[in-house]
Every structure is written in structure tokens, then in C-alpha cells.
Design an enzyme around this catalytic site. Structure first.
Site, PDB file in Angstrom:
ATOM      1  N   HIS A   1       0.891  -1.173   0.008  1.00 17.14           N
ATOM      2  CA  HIS A   1       0.362  -0.072   0.054  1.00 17.14           C
ATOM      3  C   HIS A   1       0.895   1.324  -0.120  1.00 17.14           C
ATOM      4  O   HIS A   1       0.977   2.276  -0.461  1.00 17.14           O
ATOM      5  CB  HIS A   1      -0.580  -0.129   1.198  1.00 17.14           C
ATOM      6  CG  HIS A   1      -1.966  -1.485   1.327  1.00 17.14           C
ATOM      7  ND1 HIS A   1      -2.183  -2.613   2.169  1.00 17.14           N
ATOM      8  CD2 HIS A   1      -3.165  -1.462   0.730  1.00 17.14           C
ATOM      9  CE1 HIS A   1      -2.810  -2.793   1.954  1.00 17.14           C
ATOM     10  NE2 HIS A   1      -3.736  -2.605   0.960  1.00 17.14           N
TER      11      HIS A   1
ATOM     12  N   ASP B   1      -4.156  -8.166  -7.417  1.00 14.99           N
ATOM     13  CA  ASP B   1      -5.714  -7.916  -7.350  1.00 14.99           C
ATOM     14  C   ASP B   1      -5.877  -8.022  -9.065  1.00 14.99           C
ATOM     15  O   ASP B   1      -6.363  -7.047  -9.799  1.00 14.99           O
ATOM     16  CB  ASP B   1      -6.460  -7.648  -6.725  1.00 14.99           C
ATOM     17  CG  ASP B   1      -6.716  -7.154  -5.053  1.00 14.99           C
ATOM     18  OD1 ASP B   1      -7.203  -8.311  -4.309  1.00 14.99           O
ATOM     19  OD2 ASP B   1      -6.074  -6.272  -4.399  1.00 14.99           O
TER      20      ASP B   1
END
Ligand code: PAF
Length: 289
Positions: free
Chosen positions: A39, A152
């Protein structure tokens, strides 16, 4: 500037309006929290290309099925604030469930085609939940750019489709997966793994590496590539393969034989113990020519 925490959609929208009025370029990084270096790299990337960075933190109940890990999804708000701030975020938008989905909420965004297979097959309502929440997060933060992780992979295709189909005025950036030194893709869910499972899980990144190497050596037969993925995964015991597949990286179509000019993606979802892990790698002909 210290990180500002915003809980209300109205307040977030008014901050975004003011930033836009001041000609600031807004970058958003949507997350479900429990932030890690993956992140942080997305936040840094957003900060490199925008003036004001908003990290959203919302564990979205609509993208979890009833039997999934919503209730035990890891959370650490104070640590998330520190990581977001250190990586360059200015705002943390962390709405409650009630703020996002008040009584009477009845809208769902559903995307057909690419959502039906692989991840969508094993998690049937997952991408509707993702598309709905991402739309709401974009409408709340009004960004010029939005940054997502390649980890993802199918989600990134779904989000690009959503943005194109609804003419959402945002530029989508996809940034590479950040890995632990041994290769395991960083994920908030890695915290569920025991020490033994963490070592076993290295077969996942090894499998995509093996298939990638085979394509580099000229292999274009999809079944052969899938066999390479599965053989590496099955080199450990106690692994449950949900899917280990090779597809066209843009359309997710599965031809018997890939052409020489096609981008290819290897996609894996497995369970090791009770932990579900996903990973992928994209082979792009332009990179090797
Ligand atoms: O990738 C995630 O963390 C989530 O799916 C997202 C994009 C924040 C939507 O909840």
C-alpha cells in the site's frame, strides 16, 4: 502537513471541491486498511503524480460473501494512519458502514463478462461489491487519478471497465505487486499464515515465475502453461487450488495457443490452511522485444 482523518462523505466531497478549486491534482488510493509496504508504494506513486493524496480505508462488507473473513479481517487504525502519512498521504477517508450504506441503500453496480470467471466464479458477488464501493469512493473523493495494485489483477480489469463504461473522469494507474524478499506477494491476509504456511506459500510466486519463464522460452500452449502452474503448486502438501490459469492479459480469454504478440497473465488463487491467497504475473511481449 499532518494526516487529516475524514469520516463523512459530505466533508470529503467539500474538501475535494476546495482542492479542485485551488487547482490541486487529487490522487486517491482505495484500501481496506491493515496497510503494508505494498500500500505504501501505491501511496508514494500517487504522491509522485498528484498534489493531494487521499487514502481511503473501508473494509467493504459488500465484497465479502457470508462465509468469508469479514469479521476477522485484520485492522490496525493507528498503524494505518502512520503508514499512510509516512508514505505521503494528506487525508485518510475512513467512513463507517452506516455512512457508506445507510438504511435503504439499494444500488449495486454489476459488470458482466470479465467478472464471471476465475475470481468471480469462486466469489460470485465479489466484483459487484468492489464496483459499487469503488464508484462510491471515487464520488466521495473526486480524484483526478486513482492508484490500484496489480496484486488484484482481475479487479484492475474490472475497475478499468467500470471507469470506461460509466465515463468516470479519473485516470487509473496500476502499480506492480510488492513482494516479501522470498517472493510472497504482500497482502493484509498474510498475517493469517503460520510460519510453516508462510514457507509453503512461496510455491505461489514460484509457480507464476515458472510459467513466465516457460513463455519466455517460447511455450504458448495454454494447457502446458496451466500444467506448469499446477505442478509447482502441488509440490507442497495441503494446498487447495481454486484456479491456476493462463489467459489473455487484457480480455481474460483462454485460447488453446497464444499468439506471439499476445500479453499473457498467469492467475492463481489457492488456500493454504484456512488462508486464501492470490497472485499473478503478466508476460508482455513488448517488454522482451
Ligand atoms: O483492493 C482492495 O483493497 C479493495 O478491493 C478495494 C479496491 C479498496 C475496494 O474495497
Amino acid at each position: 502537513m499532518a494526516l487529516e482523518i475524514i469520516r463523512s462523505i459530505r466533508e470529503m466531497q467539500s474538501i475535494a471541491d476546495n482542492l479542485r478549486f485551488d487547482k490541486k491534482r487529487i490522487g486517491v488510493v482505495p484500501t481496506m486498511g491493515y496497510l503494508h509496504d505494498g500500500h505504501a508504494s501505491l501511496i508514494q506513486a500517487a504522491s509522485d503524480i498528484s498534489d493531494s493524496v487521499i487514502v481511503t480505508l473501508f473494509v467493504n462488507p459488500k465484497q465479502f460473501a457470508a462465509h468469508e473473513d469479514l469479521s476477522r479481517y485484520p485492522r490496525d487504525f493507528d498503524k494505518d494512519c502512520k503508514i499512510a502519512e509516512q508514505a505521503g498521504a494528506h487525508f485518510l477517508f475512513a467512513p463507517s458502514d452506516e455512512e457508506m450504506y445507510p438504511n435503504g441503500f439499494a444500488t449495486s453496480i454489476s459488470i458482466s463478462g470479465i467478472t464471471q470467471k476465475f475470481e468471480g466464479f469462486f466469489r460470485p458477488s465479489h466484483f459487484d461489491g468492489v464496483a459499487t464501493v469503488v464508484t462510491k469512493l471515487l464520488l466521495a473523493t473526486k480524484p483526478h487519478i486513482a492508484v490500484f495494485g496489480q496484486k488484484d489483477y482481475q479487479q484492475t480489469l474490472v475497475i478499468k471497465r467500470l471507469v470506461a463504461d460509466l465515463n468516470l473522469d479519473v485516470e487509473v494507474y496500476i502499480k506492480p505487486t510488492i513482494r516479501e524478499t522470498e517472493g510472497l506477494a504482500m497482502s493484509s491476509r498474510n498475517v493469517y499464515l503460520s510460519e510453516t504456511e508462510r514457507i509453503q506459500s512461496l510455491v505461489i510466486s514460484q509457480a507464476v515465475t515458472d510459467a513466465y519463464t516457460a513463455v519466455e522460452s517460447g511455450e504458448r500452449n495454454r494447457e502446458q502453461l496451466n500444467t506448469i502452474l499446477k505442478t509447482t503448486l502441488l509440490s507442497i502438501e495441503h494446498i487447495e487450488i481454486e484456479y491456476a490459469v493462463t489467459a489473455n492479459a487484457e480480455t481474460l480469454e483462454e485460447p488453446d495457443i497464444f499468439t506471439e504478440t499476445e500479453s499473457i497473465v498467469f492467475l492463481i488463487a489457492v488456500k493454504i490452511g484456512s488462508t486464501r491467497l492470490i497472485d499473478n504475473a503478466v508476460w508482455n511481449p513488448r517488454q522482451t522485444n
